[in-house]
Every structure is written in C-alpha cells, then in structure tokens.
Enzyme design. Structure first.
Site, short mmCIF file in Angstrom:
data_model
loop_
_atom_site.label_atom_id
_atom_site.label_comp_id
_atom_site.label_asym_id
_atom_site.label_seq_id
_atom_site.Cartn_x
_atom_site.Cartn_y
_atom_site.Cartn_z
N TYR A 200 27.86 84.56 50.43
CA TYR A 200 27.10 83.52 49.73
C TYR A 200 27.33 82.16 50.40
O TYR A 200 28.47 81.80 50.73
CB TYR A 200 27.50 83.46 48.24
CG TYR A 200 26.94 82.23 47.59
CD1 TYR A 200 25.57 82.15 47.32
CD2 TYR A 200 27.72 81.11 47.35
CE1 TYR A 200 25.02 80.99 46.81
CE2 TYR A 200 27.18 79.95 46.82
CZ TYR A 200 25.83 79.89 46.56
OH TYR A 200 25.29 78.73 46.08
N GLY A 201 26.26 81.37 50.51
CA GLY A 201 26.30 80.11 51.24
C GLY A 201 27.51 79.22 50.95
O GLY A 201 28.23 78.83 51.86
N CYS B 224 22.48 68.52 37.45
CA CYS B 224 22.12 67.19 36.95
C CYS B 224 21.04 66.54 37.82
O CYS B 224 20.80 65.34 37.72
CB CYS B 224 23.35 66.29 36.87
SG CYS B 224 24.51 66.81 35.61
N ASP C 9 23.54 65.91 49.13
CA ASP C 9 24.72 66.58 48.57
C ASP C 9 26.06 65.96 48.98
O ASP C 9 26.98 65.95 48.18
CB ASP C 9 24.70 68.06 49.00
CG ASP C 9 25.67 68.92 48.18
OD1 ASP C 9 25.75 68.71 46.95
OD2 ASP C 9 26.34 69.78 48.76
N GLY D 54 10.97 60.79 38.40
CA GLY D 54 10.58 59.57 39.10
C GLY D 54 10.86 58.30 38.30
O GLY D 54 11.10 57.22 38.86
N LYS E 242 30.83 72.92 51.80
CA LYS E 242 31.84 72.52 50.82
C LYS E 242 33.26 72.58 51.41
O LYS E 242 34.10 71.71 51.15
CB LYS E 242 31.77 73.42 49.58
CG LYS E 242 30.40 73.43 48.93
CD LYS E 242 30.02 72.08 48.41
CE LYS E 242 28.73 72.15 47.62
NZ LYS E 242 28.30 70.83 47.15
N ARG F 7 18.40 80.12 46.31
CA ARG F 7 18.44 78.91 47.15
C ARG F 7 17.37 78.88 48.22
O ARG F 7 16.87 79.91 48.65
CB ARG F 7 19.82 78.87 47.87
CG ARG F 7 21.01 78.80 46.94
CD ARG F 7 21.27 77.39 46.55
NE ARG F 7 22.32 77.23 45.55
CZ ARG F 7 23.03 76.11 45.42
NH1 ARG F 7 22.81 75.09 46.22
NH2 ARG F 7 23.93 76.01 44.47
N ASN G 224 13.39 57.48 36.88
CA ASN G 224 14.75 56.98 37.15
C ASN G 224 14.73 55.79 38.11
O ASN G 224 15.69 55.02 38.19
CB ASN G 224 15.64 58.10 37.72
CG ASN G 224 15.87 59.20 36.69
OD1 ASN G 224 15.77 58.96 35.49
ND2 ASN G 224 16.17 60.40 37.15
N HIS H 214 31.00 64.05 47.14
CA HIS H 214 29.91 64.93 46.70
C HIS H 214 28.76 64.04 46.20
O HIS H 214 28.54 63.93 44.99
CB HIS H 214 30.46 65.83 45.59
CG HIS H 214 29.57 66.96 45.20
ND1 HIS H 214 29.66 67.58 43.98
CD2 HIS H 214 28.58 67.60 45.87
CE1 HIS H 214 28.77 68.55 43.92
NE2 HIS H 214 28.10 68.59 45.04
N ARG I 206 29.36 80.26 44.24
CA ARG I 206 30.72 79.92 44.65
C ARG I 206 31.70 80.53 43.66
O ARG I 206 31.47 80.54 42.47
CB ARG I 206 30.92 78.41 44.68
CG ARG I 206 30.30 77.72 45.87
CD ARG I 206 30.65 76.25 45.89
NE ARG I 206 30.04 75.51 44.82
CZ ARG I 206 30.66 75.11 43.71
NH1 ARG I 206 31.94 75.37 43.52
NH2 ARG I 206 30.01 74.44 42.78
N SER J 110 26.93 69.66 39.16
CA SER J 110 25.77 70.52 39.38
C SER J 110 24.87 70.53 38.16
O SER J 110 25.30 70.23 37.04
CB SER J 110 26.24 71.93 39.73
OG SER J 110 26.96 72.44 38.64
N ASN K 276 20.74 80.87 40.58
CA ASN K 276 21.33 80.11 41.68
C ASN K 276 20.69 80.51 43.02
O ASN K 276 21.31 80.41 44.06
CB ASN K 276 22.85 80.34 41.72
CG ASN K 276 23.55 79.36 42.65
OD1 ASN K 276 23.16 78.20 42.76
ND2 ASN K 276 24.57 79.84 43.36
C1 OXD Z 1 27.04 72.90 44.71
C2 OXD Z 1 26.04 72.98 45.81
O1 OXD Z 1 27.47 73.94 44.22
O2 OXD Z 1 25.65 71.92 46.31
O3 OXD Z 1 27.41 71.78 44.34
O4 OXD Z 1 25.65 74.10 46.22
MN MN Z 2 26.78 70.21 45.73
#
Ligand code: OXD
Ligand code: MN
Length: 610
Positions: free
Chosen positions: A197-198, A250, A277, A500, A206, A375, A502, A226, A69, A248, A373
């Site tokens: 790009y996606g 995390c 997401d 796990g 988004k 995907r 968590n 988000h 992005r 992101s 990045n």
């Molecule tokens: C982001 C995604 O960038 O979900 O947050 O792709």
């Molecule tokens: Mn995201």
C-alpha cells in the site's frame, strides 16, 4: 550505475539478505517506463485503462488486507525509547533489524530488486534530500516515478560521496502478521516489509518526507510538516503563500486546489497549488520562512472527488495516472463513490468482484465499488492550477500558517493566535472529531498536534520545543491561524458551506498577515469582526456568521482540561512554555467568564482593532 561506494555496498548487503534473482538500476527514462508497464500488464499485475479517455493511465488493486497505512505496525527504532516519545510505537534498533530481517530473508527469490535513486524536492535544490529505495514491486517503481524525481539525474547529484536515506522495501508475502514499517532515524534508514500500500510502500512520502525528515529537521534547524502549500495572487499579480495542516478527511487536497466563488473571482484573485500534503520549511536569507513541496505528484483519496468538490483534481487525473482500488468500469475507465455522474450499471469492484449499484453485504450494508481509501497517483504537472513557482529551488515565502480540525462545536470558523508561541500551542492542541467513516466513536475528539501524530519521527515534546525554538530564530515569522470548516447547527448540519467559499476566510487571513483586516480580541485569539469577511454573493444569515464566530468560554474551559491531560502524557519533557500558554489561556478564559456574567462573552471581550 554509480561510483558511490556506500550505495554499492548497501545494495550488495540488501541483495545478500533478500536474494533477488535480478537487480535493476532504475534510470527514470521514458523507455524504461514503457518496459516496466508492459511487464506489469503482461503479468496481470496492472491493467491498462482506456488509452483514449485516460491516456497513459493504469489500474491496480492491492491485496484486500493491505489498503491503508498500518499505524500499529509502524515503529520508530531509536536507541532510547524516550526519544521516540509517547506519540510513537517503539522498537530497539537490534530488535527491529532482526524481526524485519527475518521476514526480508530470501523474500525476493524469483523476483527482481529495483534500485530507485530519488530526490525529495527538486534535484539540487537546497531543500532536497536524496533517498534510494530498493523494492520488489513494479507498482511501487511506477508510483515513485510520479511521486518523486527519480533516476540518473539523482545519482549524478549524489556523486561519489553523497549521503542518502537507505529505504529497503519488500512485499514478502503481504501477510499482515509479517508486516513492519520501521524507521531508524539514527541510521537514516527505513525498512518496510509485508505491504504494497502506498503510504507504507512509497518510502519517499510519509516515511522519509515526514518521519525521517522531521528528525533531520530538528537537528538541522528546519521544519518538515504535514501541510499543503497554496499561493494566492492578488489582482496586481503579487502572490502570497500559506501552508495549512489538517488531519485526514478534512479536505486538504481540496483546499490546495481551491477555486474561489464567482464574487471573489471577480476581484481578480487567483489560487495556485504548490503542494497538497507535505511542506518542508526553512528560514530564507530575507528572514522569512520559505516552503518547498518535496513531492512530485499527488497521492489523493478518490472517493468524494468530483467536479464540485475539486474540479482541478478531476482534470489532474485525466492522464498518466495510476488508480488504486477504485471501481473498474466495463468500458475500461474508472469510477468511485462520489464521482461525477450516475454510478455505472456494472463493473468490477476494488476486490476484483462483479459489482452492481445497490448491492448489499450479508449484514445489509451497501457494498462499495471503490474502497473508501482508494487513491489516484497523478503527476503534479497535470494540475491546471499548479503554481508556476512550485519547483522553485528556493521554495516560496510563507505569509501564514493555518492549523485546522473537524470540530462540530467549540472552535470558531477562524481565529488568529496572539503570537508565534501561542500559535505553537494552538497547533499542539489541535484536535479532530472522528467521522462515521472511521473506526471509533463518532464525535470522539482525537488530539492530532499539527496533524503530525502519525508522522512525527521523534518525541513530540521535543517537536514542540523545536517549533518554539524556530519561532525565536525566524526574524520575520508568518502569522499562525486556526480554522474550522465543520461547525454544525442544532440539526447537525454544517453551518459553513466550505470548498471554494473557504477563500473568504483565506482573504482575511492574508489581510491579517499584512497587518490589515479588522478583528476582535477574544481569550483564544483574534476573530474577524462580523463585517471583516467578504460575504458578497454568499447567502448566509448574519446570525449564522455570528454563531460560526462565537466563542463559548465554558466550553473552552472544558476543552482546557483535555489540553492538560494531553500535555501530561509527555511528562517533564514538555517545554515549560507550553504550560505557560496553557495557564495564560485559562486565565484569559476565566477573567472573561467572570465579565460574561454581566455581558455576553463575545461582547465582553470585544476590543476592536484593525
Ligand atoms: C495520509 C495521506 O494518510 O496523505 O495523510 O495519505
Ligand atoms: Mn497526508
């Protein structure tokens, strides 16, 4: 086709601008998918992967300058600059239409323009919003098929007079200097040009489901966030749901597909994925907050995904998946850094060049096979732990909202906010440290309120006001928590095992939401008593648990200075309640800091309650 006049007129208008050779209305059928795939494969745009090992799966490389992005080229185009706020780049609507229009002008000559009617949220659900994306990219059509619900059913739901988000996308010449991602919330319109790009090109994600949706949500009285959505089923079969917002890198997808450790599994808990997401949240007829995942698939980061970090994701991508910018192996399957097993002996990297493990660039840096990045785009229904209720048109009821960031120090493993308004403050002051993988100084703290900094389609001061307002309107609001899986020791090692494990924290969160679970009050909120977390089967010294839960008032008072600077950037538009929360926290911290002269901060404030 359609009898929606507005849609027909808009498609004609865009065709006059972009001048495609052909217009194809996408119906979403299987037959159509085969034709599109065949065309993309025969033109060398996509590669069909080994159909025995990865049935129905495809491989794609984006342009090397088009892999993420581009926040600096992303704009909110509102009439008034202040409505976009300090959190967004702004352009006036006439400038936006003119600048992007110049790039779109004639850009589809020799190409086909696809018309993709899509629904975010199950078609016909009270949560659902309809969009129509025009694009000259088959890759985008094939991804939208996975990520959203598309085709004739959507046109039927739109009907003769229905309204929709107008999403115009074109690759143009994929030139980064001629790339713009523009949002016109006042016109319910998105224009994205110059990127394939996606995150820039799949406009349902988004652009619509967060930036435009957050604007609509503010007007219509709901929330577009988000956030992942996760269901936790107790041994009696009762399921409770949480949403969680993380910036992101995390581990949001990992948490959404969590598998609990054996000791907890034995208690009979099961975890179900609703979304990884985005969450749309509305007040339900029962006065609780209900959530819906508007998406239909996962657009996940591949590197680091393996059978230990996320076994469910590994299973999800075994079929009908599009892989983008990963390493293409000689046997026509795929690999990425951090995948299961040994690196392959050779392959073709994300830039289309021959690759062998251990290769270095001119500066001696390892050459990656997969872009960091890179995907996978996979249907949600592939996921072994997808919730039986994930497509429920009414959504699922939410018991707890969790905010989280990556903080080496400061934030304890988990704490509960005092109430909704304080929870909004906790979300608004959320921050995460930059990792070595990202540009910027390692350890530098970036404020990312509710993980929405790149995605809030309007002035964040108003967004905080909207959250506060929602708190006043929800008769039975979920409880709000903050977690930090990333606290490190003096050697820089993570103290909490994460993944796990968590689940141990989530169990406490749910117990607290029900009014159970033992806690200690501190100036920042309630933390678990040392025995409140189920640590069965986890070999973690008590001293580590104490450190994970420790609150250092001095550090928090320093942090408070940062909150102040951040809040000041919004000027007088910031709701007063945010300042009240800020002063309240300051007061609680100073009072306990004075007491701490006599006792340690944790024990000074330990009013145990359950
Ligand atoms: C982001 C995604 O960038 O979900 O947050 O792709
Ligand atoms: Mn995201």
């Amino acid at each position: 086709m359609t009898d929606n006049k507005k849609l027909k007129t808009w498609v004609d208008e865009c065709a006059r601008l972009c001048k495609p050779d052909k217009i194809v209305w996408v119906d979403g059928s299987e037959a159509e998918r085969k034709v599109l795939e065949e065309e993309a494969v025969s033109r060398g745009r996509l590669i069909r992967l080994d159909q025995e090992r990865l049935p129905g799966s495809l491989y794609f490389r984006t342009d090397p300058n088009d892999v993420a992005r581009t926040e600096h080229l992303t704009f909110i185009c509102t009439k008034k600059k202040d409505d976009a706020g300090p959190n967004n780049n702004w352009m006036s609507p006439p400038d936006g239409y003119r600048k992007a229009g110049d790039i779109f002008q004639g850009s589809m000559k020799g190409r086909t323009m696809y018309v993709i009617p899509f629904s975010m949220g199950p078609i016909g659900s009270p949560f659902a919003k309809i969009g129509v994306q025009l694009t000259d990219s088959i890759y985008v059509v094939l991804n939208m098929r996975i990520m959203t619900r598309i085709g004739s059913g959507v046109l039927k739901a739109l009907g003769k007079d229905g309204d929709f988000t107008k999403c115009l996308h074109g690759k143009a010449d994929l030139n980064v200097n001629r790339r713009l991602i523009l949002h016109f919330p006042e016109d319910n319109t998105i224009w994205s040009v110059g990127s394939g790009y996606g995150g820039n090109a799949l406009l349902g994600k988004k652009c619509l489901s967060l930036r435009i949706a957050s604007w609509l949500a503010n007007q219509e009285g709901w929330l577009a966030e988000h956030m992942l959505i996760l269901g936790i089923e107790d041994p009696k079969g009762h399921v409770e749901y949480v949403t969680a917002a993380f910036p992101s890198a995390c581990g949001k997808t990992n948490l959404a597909m969590l598998i609990p450790p054996d000791a907890l599994k034995k208690k009979g808990y099961k975890y179900w994925t609703v979304g990884d997401d985005i969450a749309w949240l509305r007040i339900g007829p029962d006065g609780r907050l209900w959530a819906c995942n508007p998406e239909n698939g996962f657009f996940g980061v591949a590197p680091g995904t393996n059978s230990k970090s996320n076994p469910n994701a590994v299973k999800t991508v075994q079929r009908s998946t599009i892989f983008t910018n990963v390493l293409l192996k000689d046997d026509n399957t795929v690999w990425w850094e951090g995948a299961d097993g040994e690196p392959p002996k050779s392959g073709i990297d994300w830039q289309g060049k021959p690759w062998t493990p251990g290769q270095k660039d001119a500066n001696g840096k390892p050459l990656l096979g997969a872009h960091p990045n890179s995907r996978f785009t996979a249907p949600a229904k592939n996921c072994p732990c997808i919730s039986p209720n994930w497509e429920d048109p009414q959504g699922v009821p939410i018991s707890a909202i969790v905010f989280g960031g990556r903080r080496a120090r400061l934030a304890p493993l988990v704490y509960q906010s005092l109430n909704w308004s304080h929870g909004v403050y906790v979300g608004a002051t959320m921050a995460s440290e930059r990792t070595a993988a990202a540009v910027g100084t390692v350890g530098e703290v970036r404020r990312d309120p509710m993980a929405m900094l790149p995605f809030c389609g309007y002035n964040m001061a108003d967004y905080f006001a909207h959250w506060l307002d929602m708190g006043r309107k929800i008769p039975k609001p979920p409880k709000i928590f903050h977690v930090n899986w990333f606290r490190t020791d003096e050697h820089g090692k993570f103290m909490w095992p994460g993944y796990g494990e968590n689940a141990r924290v989530l169990e406490w969160i749910l117990a607290r939401s029900r009014g159970d679970g033992k806690a200690v009050e501190t100036p920042i909120g309630s933390i678990p008593t040392p025995d409140a977390l189920d640590m069965n089967g986890l070999d973690l010294p008590k001293s580590t648990v104490d450190r994970l839960l420790h609150i250092d008032n001095e550090e928090w008072l320093e942090e408070l200075e940062q909150h102040k600077l951040f809040f000041e950037s919004f000027g007088p538009r910031l709701p007063k309640e945010m300042w009240n929360q800020y002063y309240g926290l300051g007061k609680r911290l100073t009072e306990t800091a004075v007491l701490a002269g006599v006792e340690s901060p944790a024990s000074a404030s330990s009013a145990v309650h359950s």
